[in-house]
Design an enzyme around this catalytic site. Structure first.
Site, short mmCIF file in Angstrom:
data_model
loop_
_atom_site.label_atom_id
_atom_site.label_comp_id
_atom_site.label_asym_id
_atom_site.label_seq_id
_atom_site.Cartn_x
_atom_site.Cartn_y
_atom_site.Cartn_z
N GLU A 294 18.36 -31.73 -52.62
CA GLU A 294 18.10 -32.89 -51.76
C GLU A 294 17.80 -32.34 -50.38
O GLU A 294 18.71 -32.04 -49.61
CB GLU A 294 19.34 -33.79 -51.79
CG GLU A 294 19.01 -35.23 -51.50
CD GLU A 294 19.54 -35.65 -50.14
OE1 GLU A 294 18.70 -35.69 -49.21
OE2 GLU A 294 20.74 -35.92 -50.03
N CYS A 328 19.11 -37.94 -43.61
CA CYS A 328 17.85 -37.46 -44.20
C CYS A 328 16.94 -38.63 -44.50
O CYS A 328 15.75 -38.45 -44.70
CB CYS A 328 18.09 -36.57 -45.40
SG CYS A 328 19.20 -37.27 -46.55
#
Ligand code: UN1
Length: 540
Positions: A294, A328
């Site tokens: 990720e 993010c």
């Protein structure tokens, strides 16, 4: 050194299989004293200087300080783990997992329920500790503990529903089915910005599928990881389970690298930069382990001329300023139809000017500090590069170095005006800077959205059904998260979380992400007494 630090008790009873390679110390410092009740509630007590620890809470590495980003004072110090500690811990997880994998899945669910209840009990103090150590505002700190609670509930549900398929066999007297068994140990390397939730997603799903976990948290958020581990440790003990099933080794990049390279970590779930993730992916692939990556996001939000502009403005504010731009999933690029650009930016300017920047534990503050001093440099460097390229700051743009904000890592949330072809929009800067630009046609807006290396999250504001279906279809957004009329951030746990391209392709959290934590067995069982071969082959 030891003589002037208070040693704090970190575990209450010894378990043979306990492996916690972190020890917490705290000096008698003002931040610690001020928030003493938080530490007390989380069970971290001050004892004496004799150097006796219960259990095997230990660490043989360096003593590393954890800083409060509000004033850069030391909150406490942690004796970190080393690669040797990791080596021991990985064996302990494997031993514990042998016990755990034999426990029927619904019974694993009961343990997850106990963990969930323990977290609910500690929701507020743990949320406060997140705010204190990471720097996000209290509601968001509590929110990410809630995210761990949510995923435990999800995993509890899964514990009654993990199903394989039964597949029709082409041969008479044969049955075909799929089994899903644990892979073993899941190594979890988490980032500073979500020190609870991202571990939580991995931990809950790894456990329900029968795996053990080895957690290597960000070097700058060790206190949160110790507090979380202590909470779930209690839950494991209540079920007489070896607490090393969920082990923690704090430490620096060396510990992380050793974990990535170690075959005993069957899955490596890594959250961090694309740069580091690229290495992690290669090393894990080299040993044929499984990685869940990720990595960076560079998320865009499109505002069309067929939407509620007030709603869009509120969403942009949370998406770009929430967590001080350190998710993010933060919106980094705002792509606005040329006909509504001016009114939208007017609304946003007003909203930005009203955002209170300050101590994340103070009520009314919407934007806390950046996590580190280095991040403040990223902020100023990004704005310098913007100016070099001919971009313009339309609101914000200053480091806040006055009054009570002086010694912290505070910056003004910032909006810029750019051209879509500028280099600056290609890179993710993990700070609250939002680059705005205009578009003419939907195709152009989607092209801008997709024209970056990363592919995590995206969103469009529209009330037009045909725009919605184009956006989520094959010629639409190429991201893993494709939203409509909501911010790019703040995903629910029920969906699979992750993204395409340089975001790494991994999926965590909900949907069928659990499959990544399992080995799939295709079982063909012959009960016919004869031996017919597939594809009709006659072999003598
Ligand atoms: C992250 O920033 O690494 O969707 C995770 C969100 C949160 C998770 C963010 N639920 O913004």
């Amino acid at each position: 050194m030891i003589s002037n630090i208070f040693k704090l008790r970190t575990a209450s009873t010894i378990s043979n299989l306990l492996a916690r390679n972190s020890t917490f110390y705290a000096r008698s410092l003002s931040t610690f004293e001020k928030h003493r009740s938080v530490f007390d509630t989380l069970g971290i007590e001050k004892t004496n200087n004799k150097g006796v620890f219960d259990g095997e809470w230990k660490g043989s590495g360096d003593i590393v300080a954890s800083y409060n980003p509000v004033n850069n004072e030391v909150i406490g110090e942690v004796i970190t783990g080393t690669t040797n500690d990791l080596n021991v811990a990985l064996d302990k997880v494997a031993e514990a997992q042998k016990i755990w994998r034999e426990i029927p899945v619904p019974k694993r669910g009961h343990v997850l329920l106990t963990m969930r209840n323990a977290l609910v009990e500690h929701l507020e103090p743990l949320g406060k500790l997140v705010a204190l150590e990471m720097g996000k505002i209290l509601p968001e700190g509590i929110g990410e503990v809630q995210e761990y609670i949510d995923i435990l509930e999800y995993a509890l549900g899964l514990s009654r529903m993990l199903q394989g398929s039964i597949i029709p066999s082409e041969r008479p007297g044969h049955a075909m089915l799929e089994t899903w068994n644990p892979l073993g140990t899941v190594g979890i390397i988490s980032a500073f910005n979500f020190p609870v939730a991202v571990y939580g997603w991995n931990c809950a799903i790894a456990l329900v599928t029968g795996n053990g976990t080895l957690w290597k948290p960000a070097p700058t958020t060790p206190l949160v990881s110790i507090a979380v581990t202590r909470i779930i440790e209690k839950a494991l003990k209540q079920h007489d389970l070896p607490t090393s099933l969920c082990s923690l080794v704090t430490g620096d990049a060396q510990v992380g690298q050793a974990l990535v390279a170690d075959k005993r970590s069957h899955v490596v779930s890594f959250t961090g930069s694309t740069h580091v993730g690229r290495q992690v992916g290669k090393v894990v692939q080299e040993r044929f382990g499984r990685s869940i990556l990720e990595l960076g996001g560079n998320n865009a939000l499109i505002v069309t001329d067929e939407c509620d502009l007030d709603l869009a403005a509120r969403a942009v504010l949370f998406a770009a300023v929430g967590t001080a731009g350190q998710r993010c999933t933060t919106t980094r690029r705002l792509i606005v139809h040329e006909s509504v650009y001016d009114p939208l930016i007017e609304k946003l300017k007003k909203a930005y000017q009203q955002v209170k920047v300050g101590d994340p534990l103070e009520e009314g503050v919407l934007c806390g500090p950046l996590h580190t001093k280095e991040a403040v440099h990223v902020y100023t460097n990004t704005l310098n590069k913007l100016k070099e390229e001919g971009g313009e700051i339309i609101v914000g743009g200053r480091v806040l170095d006055h009054g009570s904000l002086k010694s912290g890592n505070f910056v003004e949330p910032t909006m810029t005006r750019v051209r879509p072809d500028m280099k600056i929009v290609q890179n993710e800067s993990f700070v609250p800077i939002l680059h705005t630009m205009t578009y003419k046609t939907l195709e152009e807006a989607i092209y801008f959205n997709n024209n970056v290396a990363q592919g995590l999250s995206s969103s469009i504001f529209t009330n037009n059904p045909s725009t919605i279906f184009k956006w989520i279809g094959p010629s639409g957004s190429d991201c893993g998260i494709i939203n409509v009329n909501i911010p790019t951030n703040g995903a629910e746990i029920g969906g699979a979380f992750g993204g395409e391209k340089e975001t790494g392709g991994g999926r965590e959290s909900g949907s069928d992400s659990w499959k990544q934590y399992c080995r799939r067995g295709t079982c063909t069982i012959n009960y016919s007494g004869a031996l017919p071969l597939a594809q009709g082959i006659n072999f003598g």
